[in-house]
Design an enzyme around this catalytic site. Structure first.
Site, PDB file in Angstrom:
ATOM      1  N   ARG A   1      -9.188  42.293 -42.201  1.00 31.30           N
ATOM      2  CA  ARG A   1      -8.149  41.163 -41.650  1.00 31.30           C
ATOM      3  C   ARG A   1      -9.555  40.323 -40.924  1.00 31.30           C
ATOM      4  NH1 ARG A   1      -2.067  40.476 -39.459  1.00 31.30           N
ATOM      5  NH2 ARG A   1      -3.727  41.983 -38.148  1.00 31.30           N
TER       6      ARG A   1
ATOM      7  N   HIS B   1      -6.071  47.849 -35.969  1.00 29.91           N
ATOM      8  CA  HIS B   1      -4.556  47.647 -37.184  1.00 29.91           C
ATOM      9  C   HIS B   1      -4.198  48.519 -38.249  1.00 29.91           C
ATOM     10  CE1 HIS B   1      -0.809  45.554 -36.600  1.00 29.91           C
ATOM     11  NE2 HIS B   1      -0.600  45.392 -37.924  1.00 29.91           N
TER      12      HIS B   1
ATOM     13  N   MET C   1      21.464  23.775 -46.311  1.00 25.40           N
ATOM     14  CA  MET C   1      20.584  23.666 -45.766  1.00 25.40           C
ATOM     15  C   MET C   1      20.964  23.752 -44.414  1.00 25.40           C
ATOM     16  SD  MET C   1      18.201  20.842 -44.517  1.00 25.40           S
ATOM     17  CE  MET C   1      16.943  20.215 -45.964  1.00 25.40           C
TER      18      MET C   1
END
Length: 394
Positions: A153, A182, A330
């Site tokens: 990353r 990490h 929704m």
């Protein structure tokens, strides 16, 4: 109590909307005493300082209130994803050290220094940008060096970390407080990846010894590391989701006694009898085989409650567990209560406990085909946060 907005969001329109939402029947209740309990149990478990991760609106619990509470509990350090989150915390009165975990652009360095935020330096180039800005401002920068041990990353690869660490040690304006990596697979206690990453990380850290430089604070353990891998605790741990009382996955081991800090609550807003064969909600995907009673709850995917839970999720009403039927809308969803009764304004629990029944965030996420992280951070600001408990540590 209303969750405060960052000062730069306290516009009249935002303030008006925030106050209007206070009376909404759908709400998130955050138990700050549970947060205190979790921090205490994690501290006892690992025996090293804790960096509490409050990024992504405190994992849905509210960035400012959770950070202020953790500061009151004497937490050693906080971690956020972006500089904007760190600035919001400083403006809210947070004084404890704050590390920004994400990557940076060179023109952001002035904001870090102006607000006393600790910087993740992830390359020799980034180190040079921080050094130049700090020198120009006449203000030393506090940095943590990021080593990539397998995430691919951000960060310098562990196998090429030597020149990076040497340049950082030689820096005049960058004060190295930490070095970290990490873990990619720590949620899985059987994954060999964690052991491999730890070996790579410790090997990279040995460059400090070779250079005769002081060893910075080493931190690599996330929530999975705290739960499953004792060797990763090192000098500090970085619990995120675990600190809020949620395990990273339903299969994660419960090695730390934590309590969920969040409940997701609403109320029954409508009751009706639906006759056999009459479909419910969009797409007419579900219809009862016999006459039944259906209640409507005012929460939907616009609030972050997953549409994937259509005819799959459950809701607690009057201490009983009932199925969601038809598609989640929704702003509303429907629940089949069968032959039972419910009244308008009866409490509906979507996450949390009611009577002897409980719906956990981990189980709900699994049912939706998600991970708990997604569910937590997806709960929108349209849902007001209320807070209970919260005594400061004596």
């Amino acid at each position: 109590m209303r969750s405060p907005l960052p000062p730069d969001l306290e516009t009249p329109a935002a303030e008006t909307m925030s106050r209007a939402l206070e009376d909404r029947p759908t709400r998130i209740r955050v138990d700050l005493d549970a947060l205190s309990h979790n921090l205490d149990r994690i501290r006892r478990h690992v025996g090293v300082p804790v960096m509490g991760i409050v990024k992504a609106n405190g994992y849905g619990h509210g960035l400012l209130r959770t950070a202020l509470h953790l500061q009151a509990q004497g937490i050693e350090q906080l971690g956020v994803a972006f500089v904007e989150e760190g600035v919001a915390l400083r403006r809210a009165g947070i004084t404890v050290p704050i590390l920004v975990l994400g990557g940076i652009f060179g023109d952001q360095v002035t904001q870090f220094l102006a607000h006393d935020l600790e910087i993740t330096v992830s390359s020799v180039d980034k180190l040079g940008q921080v050094e130049a800005t700090a020198a120009a401002m006449g203000r030393p920068a506090t940095v943590h060096l990021k080593i990539d041990t397998g995430m691919e990353r951000i960060g310098v690869h562990s196998y090429s970390a030597g020149p990076f660490i040497e340049a950082a040690v030689a820096s005049r304006w960058c004060r190295i407080k930490g070095v970290y990596s990490h873990l990619a697979c720590a949620d899985d206690p059987d994954s060999p990846m964690t052991t491999l990453q730890l070996e790579r990380f410790l090997d990279a850290c040995r460059h400090f010894e070779r250079l005769g430089a002081p060893m910075p604070i080493r931190h690599i353990a996330n929530s999975g590391g705290v739960l499953h891998f004792r060797d990763t605790w090192l000098d500090m741990v970085r619990p995120g989701i675990l600190m809020y009382g949620v395990r990273p996955d339903v299969t994660a081991l419960a090695t730390v006694d934590v309590r969920p800090a969040m409940s997701l609550l609403s109320k029954v807003i409508y009751f009706k009898v639906v006759k056999a064969g009459n479909p419910v909600s969009y797409g007419a995907t579900w219809a009862p085989e016999y006459d039944t009673r259906v209640v409507t709850i005012p929460i939907g995917y616009g609030d972050g409650y997953p549409r994937a839970l259509s005819s799959r999720g459950e809701v607690l009403v009057r201490g009983r567990r009932f199925p969601i039927v038809g598609r989640v809308c929704m702003d509303q969803l429907m629940v089949d209560i069968g032959g039972y009764s419910a009244w308008n304004e009866d409490e509906a629990v979507l996450v949390g406990t009611q009577g002897a029944e409980r719906i956990s965030m981990e189980a709900l996420a699994a049912r939706a085909g998600m991970i708990p992280y997604e569910l937590l951070v997806g709960l929108t600001d349209r849902i007001p946060r209320t807070y209970v408990g919260g005594r400061s540590r004596s």
